[in-house]
Design a protein around this motif. Structure first.
Motif, short mmCIF file in Angstrom:
data_model
loop_
_atom_site.label_atom_id
_atom_site.label_comp_id
_atom_site.label_asym_id
_atom_site.label_seq_id
_atom_site.Cartn_x
_atom_site.Cartn_y
_atom_site.Cartn_z
N UNK A 115 -16.72 9.55 3.94
CA UNK A 115 -15.38 9.60 3.25
C UNK A 115 -14.99 8.09 2.59
N UNK A 116 -16.16 7.53 2.23
CA UNK A 116 -15.70 5.53 2.44
C UNK A 116 -14.82 5.55 1.32
N UNK A 117 -14.11 6.68 0.20
CA UNK A 117 -13.27 6.56 -0.82
C UNK A 117 -11.75 6.29 0.10
N UNK A 118 -11.48 7.09 1.54
CA UNK A 118 -10.76 7.28 1.73
C UNK A 118 -10.67 4.94 2.62
N UNK A 119 -11.46 4.85 2.83
CA UNK A 119 -11.27 3.45 3.28
C UNK A 119 -11.07 2.51 2.53
N UNK A 120 -11.44 2.43 1.08
CA UNK A 120 -11.23 1.78 0.00
C UNK A 120 -9.68 2.39 -0.20
N UNK A 121 -8.84 3.01 -0.07
CA UNK A 121 -7.80 3.70 -0.50
C UNK A 121 -7.21 3.40 0.53
N UNK A 122 -7.11 2.35 1.76
CA UNK A 122 -6.83 1.95 2.70
C UNK A 122 -6.58 0.86 3.41
N UNK A 123 -7.48 0.18 2.54
CA UNK A 123 -7.63 -1.61 2.26
C UNK A 123 -6.70 -1.71 1.25
N UNK A 124 -6.61 -1.02 -0.30
CA UNK A 124 -6.09 -0.80 -0.79
C UNK A 124 -3.72 -0.98 -1.16
N UNK A 125 -3.96 0.22 -0.19
CA UNK A 125 -2.45 0.07 0.62
C UNK A 125 -2.03 -1.39 0.91
N UNK A 126 -2.94 -1.06 2.55
CA UNK A 126 -3.18 -3.00 2.87
C UNK A 126 -2.76 -4.23 2.38
N UNK A 127 -3.47 -3.50 1.55
CA UNK A 127 -3.42 -5.25 0.29
C UNK A 127 -2.33 -5.27 -0.50
N UNK A 128 -1.37 -3.99 -0.83
CA UNK A 128 -0.32 -3.94 -1.42
C UNK A 128 0.64 -4.14 -0.53
N UNK A 129 0.15 -4.19 1.08
CA UNK A 129 1.78 -3.97 2.00
C UNK A 129 1.79 -6.19 2.04
N UNK A 130 0.55 -6.03 2.13
CA UNK A 130 0.73 -7.65 2.52
C UNK A 130 1.14 -8.35 1.32
N UNK A 131 0.72 -7.51 -0.10
CA UNK A 131 1.07 -9.25 -1.82
C UNK A 131 2.91 -8.76 -1.22
N UNK A 132 2.83 -7.54 -1.09
CA UNK A 132 4.90 -7.88 -0.91
C UNK A 132 5.35 -8.40 0.01
N UNK A 133 4.29 -8.77 0.92
CA UNK A 133 4.98 -9.63 1.73
C UNK A 133 5.27 -11.47 1.41
N UNK A 134 3.86 -11.20 0.51
CA UNK A 134 4.02 -12.51 -0.56
C UNK A 134 5.08 -13.00 -1.34
N UNK A 135 5.73 -11.84 -1.81
CA UNK A 135 6.65 -11.74 -2.28
C UNK A 135 7.81 -11.83 -1.72
N UNK A 136 8.11 -11.19 -0.65
CA UNK A 136 9.27 -11.51 -0.01
C UNK A 136 9.11 -13.42 0.39
N UNK A 137 7.98 -13.49 0.57
CA UNK A 137 7.77 -15.49 0.79
C UNK A 137 8.47 -15.97 -0.46
#
Lengths: 608, 227
Positions: free
Chosen positions: A32-54
Motif C-alpha cells: 500500500x505505497x499510496x498510503x505511505x505517500x499520503x503520510x509523507x504529504x500529511x507530514x510535510x503539510x504539518x511541517x510547512x504549517x510550522x514554518x508558516x507559524x515561524x
C-alpha cells in the motif's frame, strides 16, 4: 496562546495524526505505497504549517528569510509525494509531465539554498505588523527574486499534470475520484499558488497560509483513502458471510475444502476435509502428508491429474482410495482447479473433496450383479450351442485321428518315408493347436471373473464369434458373411463381454430366420467407423424383422423366440451401456432387422 | 477278421476291373478333415478327389470305373443328405459313406434307408472308414459288372427276329416244342427250326443257359394259354 497558534497547531497535529495512521497501514501492507505517500504529504503539510507559524512570529527579517527558505523543504516533499500519489493511486497522469514538474521543483529547492535569504526574496527590507484573525502577526517587505518564477512554473506544471490525470480518470468512469482527488488538488494548489505569488510579489500583505490549502488537499485525499478502508471492511464482512455460508453448505454436503500452495508446499484444509483423510486438526499438512494417505495403486493416477491441472492451469478431477490410520479404506472424489496468485510463481490448487465410498460400493455391486447375470446368460447361450461347439471341436479331432492313423498304416506297411510322416505330424500339431484354441475360446466364455478392460480390436471379437457360430450356422442352413473394416480403431473393452453381446445378436439373427426358406437365410456382421470417436458393429439378418416397436425388444423377459427367456438383449444392452456405448435396433428397408452397437474409440494420446 | 475279408474282396474286385481303377470322392467343408481323409486313403493307394462343397462335387467328371463318395452331412449350401436325395432323383447310383460331426440316430437311419453304405460319426476309426469304403467300392464294382452283363445279354437278344424272340420267351417259360407249336399254331418242324436258330444266334447249348440270359437281360418269360 492565541487563535493563530491554536489553528496552526491543530492543522499540524491533524496532519500528523493522519500521517501516523497511514504509515501504520503501509507498515502492515507494504504494497500500500499510496498510503505511505499520503503520510509523507500529511507530514510535510504539518511541517510547512510550522514554518508558516515561524514566519508569522519572526522577530527579524533574517529570521523571516530563514523560515521561508526552510519552508521550501516540506513543499518539495509535499510536491513530489503528491505527484507520486496521483500516479500510484489514480493510476493516471503523463510521466514526462510528472518528471518535468518534479525536476523544476527540485531546481527551485536548490536555488532556494543558493540565494540569500531565499528563492523568493533578493532582500527582506523590513517586517511589519498586521492584524490576522484578531492577532498581531508579521509580514515581510522586500525585493522579490525573479527566480521564484521557476518554482511557480513547477506548480503550474503540477496543476496541468493533475488536471490531465483527473480528466483521464473521469473518462475511465471514476468520476467521483476524479473530482475529489483531482479537482481538490487543482483547486487548492491554484489557490495556494495565487496567494503566495501575490504575497511574494508584494501585491498583498497577509501572512502565508498555504498549509490551510494543503490541508484541504490532504483532507480530500484522506477521505478518499478512508473510503477504501470502508470498502475493504465491507468486503471483508461480505467475505466472512459468504465464507460462513460456504462452510455451512460444505458441512451439509460433507465436502472437505482445501487449498494447496504448490510453491511453498503448504496445504490448508477444512475440518471436514481433514476428517475425510484422517488428519488431526492442528497438524501441518503438505503434499507428501496427503500422498502418504493415498492407496499406493492410485498414487500415480492422482499425481497425473495434479500435473495435468497445473500444466494446463485448468480443472483437477480425480478419484482415489485413501487408507485411513485405522486401516479402513475410503473412496475420495476430488474436484478443483489451478490458479495463479500474485507473482507468476504463486501457483495454487484449490478445490473440494467428498467421500464417494458408498457410491463406489454401489457401483461395484451393480457391476458384480451385471457380471453375474452376464455370466449366467453366457453359460446359457454356450449351453444352447454345445452341440455345434462339439462339432467345431470334432473337426480337428477327426483330422488328427485320420492323420495319425494314416501314419501308422504307412509304418505298418513299411512304406513310411520321413517327409511323408513329417507332413502328417505337422498336420496333427496344427489341428491340435486349433482344437486348443476352440477350447480356450469356450473356456473364456464360460469363465466367471471380473471384467478386464483393455484395448480391443472389434474385428478380433467378430473373428472369435465366427468361430463359435460357424457350425451352428451350417446346421441352420444360414450363410454367414463378415465384413470387417481393416482400419478399425481400438476400443477399451472387456473382450469376453463384447463377444457375448455379438454372439447374442448373431444367434438372435439366426432365430429370426428360422421360418424363412434356407436360400434366403443370411447374416451379415459388419464393423465400421461411425465417427472419429465411435466404432459401429452391426448384425443384419434377412428374417421377419422386428415384430414390435424397437424399444420393447430390450425389455427383460420380452422374447420373440419360442423358448427364449428374453434376457439376452437386455443383458447385451446393459453390457454396452456399461462400456459407455449404445445398442439399437431397426428394421432394414429391404426386409429383416439390423441390430448395432456403438463403442467409443480410445482417445489418441490418452494411453497412460 | 472281417476287415481282412473285406480287403480281400476289394483286391479281388480291383483285379477284376483291372483297367478301371477305383476312385474315392471326399466332400467335406473343413479343409484339414479333407486332407486328412486323403492321407488316410493314400495308405491304400486309392485315387482320391476332394471337394469342399456339394456343388464342387456335382461339377466333376463322372468316373468310368467303380467309385465311392465319402460325404460330410453338414455342408454349406446343399448339405450331404440333400445331395444324396438329389443323386437318387437324377437316377445316379452312388455308393455313399456318410461322415458327420453332429449326427443323430434318426438322421443315420434316414440316410441308410436311402441306400447309404455306412453312417460314421466323427471321429471314426481308420479301419471302420476303410472297410466301409471297401464295401462301397465292391458294391459299385458289382453294379458296374451287372450293368455290363445286361448290356451284353441284351445285345445278344437283339439278334433275334420278332418270331424267334416270341419262341425264346416261350422256351424259357418251360414249354415243350409241341406245346409251343400249339401255342403259335405252327408245325412242330417249324418250331424246331426256330429253336435251332435261337440257340445258334445266342450261342448257347442248353435251356438253362437261355433262362440265365433272360434273367440278366431282364426279359420275362411269356405268359401262355392252357390249350
Amino acid at each position: 496562546m492565541n487563535w493563530v497558534t491554536i489553528i496552526w497547531a491543530m492543522i499540524a497535529s491533524a496532519c500528523l495524526t493522519l500521517a501516523l495512521v497511514h504509515v501504520l497501514v503501509w507498515w502492515h501492507r507494504p504494497e500500500a505505497r499510496a498510503n505511505l505517500l499520503f503520510a509523507l504529504m500529511a507530514t510535510a503539510t504539518a511541517v510547512f504549517a510550522g514554518c508558516e507559524l515561524w514566519m508569522m512570529r519572526a522577530e527579524t527579517p533574517i529570521a523571516f528569510g530563514t523560515a521561508v527558505r526552510w519552508g521550501h523543504v516540506p513543499i518539495w516533499v509535499l510536491f513530489v509525494s503528491l505527484v507520486g500519489f496521483v500516479r500510484l493511486y489514480l493510476r493516471a497522469g503523463r510521466s514526462w509531465l510528472a518528471w518535468t514538474a518534479c525536476g523544476l521543483r527540485t531546481l527551485s529547492l536548490i536555488l532556494d539554498f543558493v540565494f540569500n535569504p531565499n528563492l523568493n526574496y533578493r532582500e527582506i527590507t523590513a517586517l511589519r505588523d498586521v492584524s490576522f484573525l484578531g492577532e498581531r502577526v508579521v509580514v515581510a517587505d522586500g525585493i522579490p527574486n525573479s527566480w521564484m518564477l521557476i518554482g511557480q512554473l513547477s506548480l503550474l506544471l503540477l496543476v496541468i499534470f493533475v488536471a490531465d490525470a483527473a480528466i483521464s480518470v473521469w473518462q475511465r468512469g471514476d468520476r467521483r475520484q476524479a473530482l475529489s482527488v483531482g479537482g481538490s488538488i487543482v483547486f487548492f494548489v491554484v489557490a495556494g499558488t495565487v496567494q503566495t505569488m501575490l504575497i511574494f510579489w508584494g501585491i498583498i500583505h497577509t501572512p502565508i497560509t498555504a498549509s490551510v490549502f494543503f490541508m484541504a488537499i490532504v483532507a480530500a485525499m484522506g477521505y478518499e483513502l478512508s473510503q477504501d478502508v470502508f470498502r475493504a471492511a465491507r468486503l471483508s464482512d461480505d467475505l466472512r458471510d459468504s465464507e460462513e455460508r460456504m462452510n455451512l453448505a460444505a458441512e451439509a454436503a460433507n465436502l472437505g475444502m482445501w487449498v494447496w500452495d504448490v510453491v511453498r508446499d503448504e496445504v490448508w484444509m477444512t475440518e471436514k476435509g481433514r476428517a475425510l483423510l484422517g488428519f488431526a486438526q492442528n497438524t501441518r499438512l503438505d503434499a507428501s502428508a496427503l500422498i502418504s494417505r493415498v492407496h499406493p495403486e492410485d498414487r500415480e493416477a492422482r499425481a497425473g491429474a495434479i500435473k495435468h491441472a497445473i500444466e494446463t492451469q485448468g480443472e483437477y478431477s480425480t478419484e482415489y482410495r485413501v487408507l485411513l490410520p485405522d486401516g479402513r479404506l475410503r473412496w475420495i472424489g476430488a474436484r478443483g482447479h489451478c490458479i495463479h496468485v500474485g507473482d507468476p510463481k504463486g501457483i495454487r490448487l484449490l478445490g473440494v473433496s467428498i467421500d464417494v465410498t458408498a457410491q463406489k460400493q454401489a457401483e461395484a455391486q451393480t457391476r458384480q450383479h451385471r457380471e453375474e447375470i452376464a455370466h449366467l446368460s453366457r453359460v446359457a447361450i454356450m449351453g444352447e450351442m454345445a452341440g455345434s461347439l462339439a462339432h467345431e471341436l470334432n473337426q480337428p479331432l477327426t483330422a488328427i485321428v485320420n492323420n495319425a492313423s494314416a501314419g501308422r498304416r504307412f509304418i505298418a506297411k513299411g512304406r513310411a518315408d520321413l517327409p511323408k510322416l513329417d507332413s502328417l505330424f505337422e498336420a496333427v500339431v496344427s489341428d491340435g493347436r486349433r482344437g486348443g484354441e476352440i477350447i480356450r475360446g469356450i473356456r473364456g466364455m464360460m469363465r466367471k471373473g471380473e471384467e478386464v478392460r483393455r484395448p480391443v480390436n472389434l474385428n478380433d471379437v467378430i473373428g472369435g464369434v465366427l468361430g463359435f457360430v460357424r457350425s451352428d450356422a451350417l446346421e441352420r442352413h444360414c450363410a454367414l458373411v463378415a465384413e470387417p473394416d481393416p482400419e478399425l480403431p481400438l476400443v477399451e473393452a472387456d473382450l469376453v463381454q463384447i463377444q457375448q453381446v455379438l454372439l447374442n445378436l448373431v444367434v438372435n439373427a439366426f432365430e429370426a430366420m428360422r421360418e424363412m426358406p434356407p436360400a434366403t437365410r443370411r447374416v451379415i456382421i459388419r464393423s465400421e467407423r461411425e465417427s472419429h470417436a465411435l466404432v459401429r458393429v452391426s448384425v443384419r439378418d434377412f428374417g421377419t424383422g422386428l415384430p414390435v416397436e424397437e424399444r420393447r425388444i430390450f425389455d427383460r423377459f420380452f422374447s420373440t423366440k419360442r423358448e427364449g427367456m428374453g434376457m439376452g438383449l437386455a443383458i447385451a444392452r446393459s453390457i454396452i451401456v456399461a462400456h459407455s456405448g449404445e445398442l439399437a435396433a431397426a428394421n432394414a428397408p429391404d426386409g429383416g432387422a439390423c441390430v448395432h452397437f456403438l463403442l467409443p474409440v480410445i482417445a489418441e494420446g490418452n494411453g497412460g | 477278421m472281417e476287415d481282412e475279408e473285406n480287403r480281400g474282396s476289394q483286391r479281388e474286385s480291383s483285379s477284376a476291373m483291372k483297367e478301371l481303377e477305383p476312385r474315392i470322392f471326399v466332400v467335406d467343408d473343413d479343409q484339414s478333415v479333407r486332407t486328412s481323409l486323403a492321407n488316410l486313403f493314400a495308405t491304400e493307394d486309392y485315387a482320391v478327389e476332394i471337394f469342399a462343397s456339394a456343388d464342387e462335387y456335382l461339377a466333376r467328371l463322372p468316373p468310368p470305373g467303380p467309385s465311392c463318395l465319402v460325404l460330410d452331412v453338414q455342408l454349406p449350401g446343399l448339405d450331404g443328405l440333400a445331395l444324396q436325395r438329389q443323386l437318387t432323383e437324377e437316377g445316379k447310383v452312388e455308393q455313399i459313406v456318410f461322415i458327420t460331426g453332429h449326427g443323430d440316430i434318426p438322421m443315420g437311419i434316414r440316410a441308410m434307408k436311402r441306400g447309404a453304405v455306412d453312417f460314421l460319426p466323427k471321429p471314426f476309426r481308420d479301419d471302420e472308414l476303410l472297410s466301409a469304403v471297401a464295401l462301397a467300392l465292391a458294391r459299385s464294382a458289382e453294379n458296374l459288372r451287372q450293368r455290363g452283363e445286361v448290356v451284353e445279354s441284351r445285345a445278344r437278344l437283339a439278334k433275334l427276329t420278332p418270331r424267334e424272340f416270341e419262341v425264346f420267351r416261350l422256351i424259357i417259360a418251360g414249354l415243350l416244342n409241341k406245346e409251343i407249336g400249339a401255342e403259335l399254331e405252327v408245325s412242330l418242324r417249324t418250331i424246331k427250326t426256330h429253336r435251332g436258330r435261337v440257340m445258334q444266334k445266342i450261342g448257347v447249348v442248353s435251356v438253362a443257359e437261355l433262362v440265365r440270359l433272360a434273367q440278366k437281360a431282364g426279359v420275362a418269360p411269356a405268359s401262355h394259354g392252357t390249350k
